[in-house]
Design an enzyme around this catalytic site. Sequence first.
Site, PDB file in Angstrom:
ATOM      1  N   ASP A   1       0.792  -1.233   0.000  1.00  0.00           N
ATOM      2  CA  ASP A   1       0.000   0.000   0.000  1.00  0.00           C
ATOM      3  C   ASP A   1       0.825   1.284   0.000  1.00  0.00           C
ATOM      4  O   ASP A   1       0.302   2.356   0.317  1.00  0.00           O
ATOM      5  CB  ASP A   1      -0.953   0.006   1.218  1.00  0.00           C
ATOM      6  CG  ASP A   1      -2.134  -0.921   1.000  1.00  0.00           C
ATOM      7  OD1 ASP A   1      -2.686  -0.907  -0.114  1.00  0.00           O
ATOM      8  OD2 ASP A   1      -2.502  -1.656   1.933  1.00  0.00           O
TER       9      ASP A   1
ATOM     10  N   ASP B   1      -6.842  -3.548  -6.024  1.00  0.00           N
ATOM     11  CA  ASP B   1      -6.438  -2.273  -5.416  1.00  0.00           C
ATOM     12  C   ASP B   1      -4.975  -1.932  -5.724  1.00  0.00           C
ATOM     13  O   ASP B   1      -4.574  -0.767  -5.743  1.00  0.00           O
ATOM     14  CB  ASP B   1      -6.590  -2.295  -3.884  1.00  0.00           C
ATOM     15  CG  ASP B   1      -7.791  -3.062  -3.375  1.00  0.00           C
ATOM     16  OD1 ASP B   1      -8.237  -3.981  -4.082  1.00  0.00           O
ATOM     17  OD2 ASP B   1      -8.269  -2.759  -2.284  1.00  0.00           O
TER      18      ASP B   1
HETATM   19  N1  GLY Z   1      -7.380  -1.013  -0.377  1.00  0.00           N
HETATM   20  C1  GLY Z   1      -8.302  -1.489   0.578  1.00  0.00           C
HETATM   21  C2  GLY Z   1      -9.682  -1.038   0.338  1.00  0.00           C
HETATM   22  O1  GLY Z   1      -9.999  -0.440  -0.680  1.00  0.00           O
HETATM   23  O2  GLY Z   1     -10.494  -1.288   1.217  1.00  0.00           O
END
Ligand code: GLY
Length: 391
Positions: free
Chosen positions: A115, A175
């Site tokens: 992330d 994501d």
């Molecule tokens: N990247 C995690 C979410 O969108 O919840």
Amino acid sequence: MKLKITMVAVLFTIASLGYAQKVNVKKSMQSAMAQSDVLISKVDSARKIKPDQVSPRTVENGKFKMVSSRDWTSGFFPAQLWFYYQFTKDEKWLWLAKKYTEDIKKEQFNKTTHDLGFMIYCPFGNGFKLTQDTVYKSVVVQAAKSLSSRFNAKAGVIKSWDHNGDKWKYAVIIDNMMNLELLFEATKFTRDSSFYKIAVTHANNTIKNHFRPDFSSYHVVDYDTVSGNVRNKVTAQGYAKESAWSRGQAWGLYGYTLCYRYTKNPVYLEQADAIANYILNSKITPADGIPYWDYNDPAIPDAPRDASAAAITASALYELMDYSKDKKRYKMAADKILSSLSTNSYTNAIGENYGFILAHSTGHRTANSEVDVPINYADYYYIEALLRSKR
Ligand code: GLY
């Protein structure tokens, strides 16, 4: 604040709607900044009690929730303050953005998460664009190195999650497309093409393995790093393995739009257009353009919405319209979403909800976590969409 859904509304598709009421960007930004003043005072009070909890994330069961810099959402709050500085050029926002950005800096060395695009690129990338501070640039480059350490050449993708090893071996989530911006920017900063190669390899394999024929996407694809093959396709945050989790569709749209920005590869533009079509052709998204949290939840029309998915989509469409033949359609859809989010059905009154801007986001419905709440990333992409709508 009451969210009204009627069956009549459900029968409309976003694409069939007329022009949206134009959002007064200046007024919406002023309200957002006044609301963020409230948020900052809540953040500062909370930090006096728990100094390692640095960023505001959400409000759950009426409680204000802060997170440490290790949380995947830690960068959105300082990054939002950079947007305020971009908009106003007011030293107050510069000072605040710098101050809260510092708290996330150490995550540039974090190799346990994918992330880093959210955590590092959003605050430090925005900060660099506005200040040209070379320290910010070096943080982005170091974060790109940390992220690259999660790339497996055999599978050709960046690993998303280390957790839940009993469920998957090498989990890659849709994501993850959002982290590629960090790698593309690091390529620009360093001229080291290895970041670029990782980004495009990941994007190409995600096109190959993450999408269904209708261009909705799986949430999680699990890879075998010995053979490089896909082991399984599942969901973690969506309704079901074969359902379309709304925020996942929005991440994919934004992700391929940014891939086109950096590469000008028409394959990425086609992919972004196809995902946009999936989102905008939906017959179940209500007339205000804010999707349910998952397109296939049988509880619809009584299922919760996800304002964050809407904000991410609007922001992505404002960029995609500059590249695509569908400019007018995308602009209309983005304007519609922005206009809906800017009404008091979604925007909190000043002082309400601890200073978060938007209500009605859904974080993780299947875990019954963060359902129908304010969430920092909804606010961040809403502000980005407001700024992009002005260009
Ligand atoms: N990247 C995690 C979410 O969108 O919840």
